[in-house]
Design a protein around this motif. Structure first.
Motif: not given
Length: 515
Positions: A264-279
């Protein structure tokens, strides 16, 4: 055997009613209080020089006695002065470690010593004044005067209450300044009739409107974080919380959960601003049992990463948090630095909720250990040293604490006569133990209590009028109109003053809700 020249009148003791003769060969003493016969007996005689020697010895004995008495009086005064000085020094040093309530034994001993010394000096001065030595020298009677020491005063419970209200409900200011002055604003998702953070700020920010904190959050130097509870705090305070070396016991992750968190941390770093629905759309993590229910694992991982300082809340969209990755700055991990950080955090808690009973301070220290578990040992040490760190006193056999620069007995600790509906999480009413001591009745948030067991209502808000907590109010918006239901601990206040204050308070709530 008595000699032929023995005369009883010339015995070494002076005659009754007479004075000690101070005779010499060249002078004749004049005494108006002696009869001519007795006076004649005291005339000097050249034929008997032993009489002059005897009189001189008597005079020398008197002078030695008077000098020894003067010396003894000076020594007594010196001993008394030194003793009193030592007691005063002990009292002054005690002043650095406690408030007035704990100095009474020391002060009592000081006053008793002072009274004993004054009695000693008074007796000494009276004896000196009545003796012939008083006429010898004025310098031997320099009195030692000690200033009167008034016993310190402790604030009353009413003064502590006034102090608590005045320091928390300060004059409305800007949003940034209000948060900085409070140090922490607790958040709650319930919106009855508005969220807790908005209800708290409505009394402290000029022309504040519901939802303003969420709208202006990205432009303010504040952060969302878990402190003693979850809420909003200045950005510089966030640096004191991290790195949280060990998570809370109930949030400990096993190896599979750690692997998911890294994903999840790697995904947020790659995607930028992220909400729970994106994860949730990216990963199928399922659900997990927490707090008696099933929680979404994606939400749980995002909140855990946020707690550990690896994510921050960038903003909110329709109340939902939007996260972004962040990097932690290295911290000085020396024992001195860790203790200093823990001290700053505890100071902010005391600033927010003071004055605090000792039991409430202990409870807040426990909550703070959840916020900074890596500083638990330092927090325990600070709790043990609270009496040397904060001002304190005993009121009704209960120990209270407040910041060192606080003035609970200041006459300026006054509040206005407005009527206010306070959030259950407002700093004035947050401490339920202090609430009961200040106002004599028990307040509870019954939002999670079954409806048939509620006594006050679903979201009863304490109703403060001036310094009196009259009761509670349940406010809700129906069809665009504000509805209110009031409850009182005693009878409803009569007269037009309360009606006018209530109307003004309801009008302010309508403006705050923009209805």
């Amino acid at each position: 055997m008595k000699g032929a020249d023995f005369k009883p009148a010339q015995h070494i003791h002076p005659p009754r009613g007479g004075r000690l003769p101070e005779c010499s060969d060249s002078e004749t003493r004049e005494s108006t209080d002696l009869t001519p016969l007795k006076q004649a007996r005291f005339q000097p005689s050249n034929e008997r020089p032993f009489r002059r020697a005897r009189n001189e010895r008597y005079d020398q004995t008197n002078r030695d006695f008077l000098e020894s008495k003067i010396e003894a009086g000076g020594v007594a005064r010196s001993i008394g002065a030194v003793s009193l000085a030592l007691l005063v020094i002990a009292f002054l040093f005690r002043n650095d470690f406690g408030a007035w309530g704990d100095k009474r034994p020391v002060l009592s001993g000081t006053l008793k010593a002072k009274e004993k010394v004054e009695r000693l000096f008074l007796c000494d001065q009276l004896s000196m004044a009545s003796s012939p030595s008083a006429r010898l020298s004025e310098s031997t009677q320099s009195p030692y005067r000690t200033p009167r020491v008034s016993p310190p005063k402790a604030p009353s419970l009413q003064q502590l209450r006034s102090y608590a209200i005045a320091r928390s409900l300060f004059k409305p200011t800007s949003l940034g300044r209000a948060i900085a002055r409070l140090g922490f604003v607790q958040a709650d998702p319930m919106r009855v009739p508005a969220r807790a953070q908005d209800l708290i700020l409505a009394h402290r920010v000029k022309d504040y409107r519901a939802g303003e904190l969420e709208r202006r959050y990205p432009r303010l130097a504040i952060e969302e974080a878990f402190f003693v509870n979850y809420g909003f705090l200045p950005r510089e305070t966030l640096a004191l919380l991290h790195p949280r070396g060990a998570p809370r016991a109930w949030d400990t992750w096993d190896a599979p959960m750690q692997a998911r968190a890294q994903q999840v941390l790697a995904f947020v770093r790659q995607s930028g601003d992220t909400c729970s629905k994106d994860v949730q759309a990216q990963f199928d993590h399922g659900r997990i049992k927490r707090w008696g229910g099933n929680l979404n694992v994606s939400n749980h991982l995002l909140e855990g990463l946020h707690y550990r300082g690896l994510l921050r809340v960038a903003r909110r969209e329709a109340g939902a948090r939007v996260y972004q990755a962040t990097e932690q700055l290295p911290q000085d991990d020396s024992p001195e630095a860790r203790l200093a950080r823990a001290g700053q955090l505890l100071d902010k808690v005391v600033e927010l909720y003071a004055p605090l009973p000792a039991a409430s301070l202990g409870y807040l220290c426990n909550l703070l250990r959840n916020g900074v578990p890596h500083l638990s040992a330092e927090m325990r040490q600070l709790q043990e040293q609270a009496q040397s760190r904060y001002a304190h006193t005993r009121v009704d056999d209960r120990l209270w604490f407040w910041p060192p620069d606080g003035k609970p007995m200041d006459a300026r600790n006054r509040t206005d006569d407005k009527l206010r509906f306070l959030s259950p999480f407002d700093p004035v009413v947050w401490d339920r133990r202090r609430f009961r001591l200040f106002w004599g009745w028990e307040y509870k948030l019954e939002a999670y209590v079954p409806a048939h067991k509620r006594r006050m209502g679903h979201y009863a808000m304490p109703m403060l009028w001036g310094e009196q907590m009259l009761g509670w109010a349940n406010l809700k918006v129906l069809d665009g109109r504000l509805e209110h239901e009031l409850g009182f601990t005693e009878r409803r206040p009569p007269g037009s003053a309360f009606r006018r204050a209530l109307d003004e308070a309801l009008q302010r709530i309508e403006e705050f809700l923009e209805i």
